[in-house]
Every structure is written in C-alpha cells, then in structure tokens.
Design an enzyme around this catalytic site. Structure first.
Site, PDB file in Angstrom:
ATOM      1  N   TYR A  20       0.761  -1.170   0.002  1.00 54.84           N
ATOM      2  CA  TYR A  20      -0.039  -0.009   0.036  1.00 54.84           C
ATOM      3  C   TYR A  20       0.853   1.158   0.177  1.00 54.84           C
ATOM      4  O   TYR A  20       2.063   1.138   0.263  1.00 54.84           O
ATOM      5  CB  TYR A  20      -0.888   0.040   1.197  1.00 54.84           C
ATOM      6  CG  TYR A  20      -0.233   0.496   2.372  1.00 54.84           C
ATOM      7  CD1 TYR A  20       0.561  -0.510   3.094  1.00 54.84           C
ATOM      8  CD2 TYR A  20      -0.684   1.708   3.133  1.00 54.84           C
ATOM      9  CE1 TYR A  20       1.112  -0.273   4.293  1.00 54.84           C
ATOM     10  CE2 TYR A  20       0.206   2.036   4.585  1.00 54.84           C
ATOM     11  CZ  TYR A  20       0.779   1.040   5.004  1.00 54.84           C
ATOM     12  OH  TYR A  20       1.503   1.422   6.068  1.00 54.84           O
ATOM     13  N   ARG A  63       7.777   4.086  -4.909  1.00 54.56           N
ATOM     14  CA  ARG A  63       7.903   3.277  -3.768  1.00 54.56           C
ATOM     15  C   ARG A  63       7.017   2.334  -3.875  1.00 54.56           C
ATOM     16  O   ARG A  63       7.161   1.144  -3.664  1.00 54.56           O
ATOM     17  CB  ARG A  63       7.992   3.955  -2.418  1.00 54.56           C
ATOM     18  CG  ARG A  63       8.101   3.101  -1.110  1.00 54.56           C
ATOM     19  CD  ARG A  63       8.253   4.108   0.149  1.00 54.56           C
ATOM     20  NE  ARG A  63       6.809   4.413   0.548  1.00 54.56           N
ATOM     21  CZ  ARG A  63       6.457   5.058   1.605  1.00 54.56           C
ATOM     22  NH1 ARG A  63       7.450   5.636   2.423  1.00 54.56           N
ATOM     23  NH2 ARG A  63       5.300   5.792   1.901  1.00 54.56           N
ATOM     24  N   HIS A 104      -0.539 -21.193   0.072  1.00 52.89           N
ATOM     25  CA  HIS A 104       0.513 -20.076   0.395  1.00 52.89           C
ATOM     26  C   HIS A 104       1.134 -19.738  -0.900  1.00 52.89           C
ATOM     27  O   HIS A 104       1.580 -18.345  -1.247  1.00 52.89           O
ATOM     28  CB  HIS A 104       1.371 -20.668   1.418  1.00 52.89           C
ATOM     29  CG  HIS A 104       0.907 -20.565   2.855  1.00 52.89           C
ATOM     30  ND1 HIS A 104      -0.333 -21.401   3.005  1.00 52.89           N
ATOM     31  CD2 HIS A 104       1.471 -19.963   3.923  1.00 52.89           C
ATOM     32  CE1 HIS A 104      -0.591 -21.357   4.444  1.00 52.89           C
ATOM     33  NE2 HIS A 104       0.676 -20.569   5.053  1.00 52.89           N
ATOM     34  N   LYS A 150       6.575  -1.718   2.031  1.00 51.37           N
ATOM     35  CA  LYS A 150       5.247  -1.143   2.565  1.00 51.37           C
ATOM     36  C   LYS A 150       4.146  -2.274   2.338  1.00 51.37           C
ATOM     37  O   LYS A 150       3.244  -1.929   1.672  1.00 51.37           O
ATOM     38  CB  LYS A 150       4.896   0.009   1.816  1.00 51.37           C
ATOM     39  CG  LYS A 150       4.245   1.094   2.784  1.00 51.37           C
ATOM     40  CD  LYS A 150       4.243   2.658   2.583  1.00 51.37           C
ATOM     41  CE  LYS A 150       3.231   3.443   3.181  1.00 51.37           C
ATOM     42  NZ  LYS A 150       3.328   3.380   4.663  1.00 51.37           N
ATOM     43  N   GLU A 204      12.995   2.453  13.700  1.00 53.92           N
ATOM     44  CA  GLU A 204      12.231   3.461  13.372  1.00 53.92           C
ATOM     45  C   GLU A 204      11.036   3.463  14.334  1.00 53.92           C
ATOM     46  O   GLU A 204      11.522   3.355  15.383  1.00 53.92           O
ATOM     47  CB  GLU A 204      11.574   3.187  11.971  1.00 53.92           C
ATOM     48  CG  GLU A 204      10.897   1.818  11.532  1.00 53.92           C
ATOM     49  CD  GLU A 204      10.289   1.721  10.161  1.00 53.92           C
ATOM     50  OE1 GLU A 204      10.101   2.765   9.519  1.00 53.92           O
ATOM     51  OE2 GLU A 204      10.124   0.686   9.911  1.00 53.92           O
ATOM     52  N   LEU A 215      11.140   1.418   6.877  1.00 52.59           N
ATOM     53  CA  LEU A 215      10.417   1.774   5.641  1.00 52.59           C
ATOM     54  C   LEU A 215      11.395   3.084   5.278  1.00 52.59           C
ATOM     55  O   LEU A 215      11.390   4.084   6.004  1.00 52.59           O
ATOM     56  CB  LEU A 215       8.981   2.270   5.876  1.00 52.59           C
ATOM     57  CG  LEU A 215       8.273   2.434   4.754  1.00 52.59           C
ATOM     58  CD1 LEU A 215       8.118   1.248   3.942  1.00 52.59           C
ATOM     59  CD2 LEU A 215       7.185   3.258   5.004  1.00 52.59           C
TER      60      LEU A 215
HETATM   61  C1  LIG Z   1       6.849   1.844   9.747  1.00 57.10           C
HETATM   62  C2  LIG Z   1       6.506   3.142   8.945  1.00 57.10           C
HETATM   63  N1  LIG Z   1       7.819   3.762   9.022  1.00 57.10           N
HETATM   64  C3  LIG Z   1       8.026   5.059   8.395  1.00 57.10           C
HETATM   65  C4  LIG Z   1       6.986   5.669   7.838  1.00 57.10           C
HETATM   66  C5  LIG Z   1       6.906   7.068   7.330  1.00 57.10           C
HETATM   67  O1  LIG Z   1       6.964   7.004   5.884  1.00 57.10           O
HETATM   68  P1  LIG Z   1       6.290   8.170   5.043  1.00 57.10           P
HETATM   69  O2  LIG Z   1       7.292   9.414   5.263  1.00 57.10           O
HETATM   70  O3  LIG Z   1       6.465   7.993   3.707  1.00 57.10           O
HETATM   71  O4  LIG Z   1       4.685   8.381   5.195  1.00 57.10           O
HETATM   72  C6  LIG Z   1       5.514   5.057   7.895  1.00 57.10           C
HETATM   73  C7  LIG Z   1       4.378   5.648   7.357  1.00 57.10           C
HETATM   74  O5  LIG Z   1       3.176   5.108   7.289  1.00 57.10           O
HETATM   75  C8  LIG Z   1       5.591   3.589   8.655  1.00 57.10           C
HETATM   76  O6  LIG Z   1       4.231   3.187   8.493  1.00 57.10           O
END
Ligand SMILES: Cc1ncc(COP(=O)(O)O)c(C=O)c1O
Length: 293
Positions: free
Chosen positions: A35, A54, A104, A149, A181, A205
C-alpha cells in the site's frame, strides 16, 4: 468515512458502501499486498512520483505485477481527489495479489485487486506541534523486510498499541540495541546540533518524509548524518522527532515518561518544522499553478 464517499475499486469509482471484495482475496486471507498513503494539500498531491516509485519497489519485492502505469495511477488519484468534498486529503491505495483458492504459493493467474480511498488529512494540531508529543519504546520484533510497505501490519499494529495504551503518539523501536524507526514513522534525533537517523536498510521503511527532511537539512546547511544510532544515543539525545506523511515532523518530548533534552520541542526541530511548512506551501503553489494553466 461517509457511506456515500467515492472510492476506486478495480477500475470503477463507486460509493464506499457499494465497494465489495471477495473473501478469498489474498489481501484478506494472507495480508498479501502492499500500500501507499499520499498526502494531498489543497488538492495537490505531495511527492506523488516518489510514492508511486516506492509502490513500484514494494510490488516488485513481493512479485505482484503493477496493474497500472505511472500515468494511469496519477490519473486515478487525480480523479479521486476531485470527487471529494474536502481540500486536504490522505489518499490510501493498496494492491493485493488478487482472488484465488487459499494456498500459500502464488496463484498462476490471479488479477491484482486495486483499492483507492481518500480520507480527510489529519495533521498534528498546532498545539501538539508546539507542546511536543509523548512516545514510548519497545523491542522491534517485526520481520526483516520492513522496507516493503506491506499491508501485513499486525507487527506494527501491536507495537503502535503499546503507545496508544498509555496515550502516547508513537512507539520508538530498537533492534539489537540500535534505533530502527517507530511503529508508523521514521525517527530522527539531534545531538550537539547534528541530526542523526539510521541509514535506509531492510529494517526500516524508506519514508518519503524522511527524504524530504534530509533534502531540507542539506539545503539549509544543517549537519545531518545517516548512520547506526544506538539506544543510548536516543535516550541521551537533545531532540527526538518522528516523521511521516500524516505526522509531518513532530517533536517527541518525553520518552517512556522521561523528558527528552529540555523536555520541549528544540531549536533544530522548530527550524525543520518551519522549513517543512514552507516547502509544502511552495509545492502547493506550484501544483495550483499547473492545475490553473
Ligand atoms: C513503519 C513506518 N515507517 C515510516 C513511515 C513514514 O513514511 P512516509 O514518510 O513515507 O509516510 C511510515 C508511514 O506510514 C511507516 O508506517
């Protein structure tokens, strides 16, 4: 979301309460999909091409064919934006591997399911920007492909709930004593005037906001380093920020109940927040200009 809100499902725009996906969709059965969430300010999508790039990388990583070209995606998103009654929007879009008998292993001939919806964009209220937010910490126990993502977000949901349970905005994560993160954001810290954040890897991410912050820091001449950041460095930092498309840049002023630095949003945060807002305005004005032309 209003029942009559218009969403996009597999080539059609329709009210959300008429949108249906078969129960055998692999998104429902396996969380087998990816997503994106694109913020839209005054009907101008922010960093759309980067979000679509992305999406393309996530799809390639999970071996789902991208059902649309970049131009087709842009067109669907523009049409959906135009059909909403509100100006600032969060466009959520997901692609799953499609509908198939539960197994699967990948189905040979499934057609990817594409769903796009728009919600009013809720950015942090000004009072929270000024006061700063509370965050807690937890061990990052997610899988080793956090760069994808993926819609399989149970790990992130469980971790986010740790902070929600105590009324905090985020859960900041450590893996083997190193910052990764947060449950739904990237994390930056400031120590002695230097902005630090973990470099991109399979463990975080690659945030679109993270890239914007990096660009703004570089063009303003603010020292910034992408390198491993230890748990001790986070706990001893002068400033901690979380960044995401919906949170933008938000200062964390308490971590596990203890003050971060002086316990209020720091000077580097205030500068970055201002730079981010100015950049957003610039992008919005340029987008409005293009739309009017
Ligand atoms: C796990 C995670 N890390 C980082 C981010 C930040 O990403 P972005 O700046 O592209 O929204 C998100 C955003 O949903 C996230 O779910």
């Amino acid at each position: 979301m209003d029942a009559s809100s218009i969403v996009f499902l597999n080539g059609k725009f329709l009210p959300v309460d008429e949108a249906r996906v078969p129960v055998l969709d692999r998104g429902f059965i396996f969380g087998d999909g990816v997503y994106e969430l694109v913020p839209v300010y005054s009907r101008v999508p922010f960093r759309m091409d980067e979000h679509l790039a992305r999406l393309e990388r996530s799809l390639a990583a999970v071996r789902i064919r991208n059902p649309y070209t970049m131009a087709e995606w842009r067109d669907i998103i523009q049409q959906l934006v135009a059909r909403q009654p509100f100006e600032d929007q969060g466009i959520y879009f997901q692609v799953t591997r499609g509908v198939a008998k539960r197994d699967h292993a990948f189905p040979k001939d499934a057609t990817p399911t594409v769903f796009v919806m728009s919600n009013p964009l809720v950015c942090p209220p000004q009072a929270l920007v000024e006061s700063g937010a509370a965050a807690v910490t937890a061990v990052d126990n997610r899988w080793h492909r956090c760069d994808i993502k993926s819609i399989s977000l149970i790990g992130n949901c469980l971790l986010r709930q740790v902070s929600a349970d105590v009324g905090a905005v985020e859960t900041i994560l450590f893996r083997d004593g190193q910052l990764t993160e947060a449950s739904a954001s990237n994390v930056f810290v400031v120590k002695a005037g230097v902005i630090l954040s973990p470099a991109k890897s399979n463990l975080i991410l690659p945030g679109i906001t993270y890239d914007v912050v990096a660009e703004l820091a570089k063009s303003a001449g603010l020292p910034i380093e992408f390198r491993p950041v230890s748990e001790a460095e986070v706990r001893g930092a002068d400033e901690v920020w979380v960044t995401s498309s919906s949170k933008e840049v938000l200062a964390v002023v308490t971590l596990d109940g203890k003050p971060v630095g002086a316990g209020k949003p720091g000077p580097v945060f205030r500068q970055m927040h201002r730079l981010y807002q100015e950049f957003k305005q610039k992008v919005m004005r340029a987008g409005k200009g293009r739309q009017a032309a």
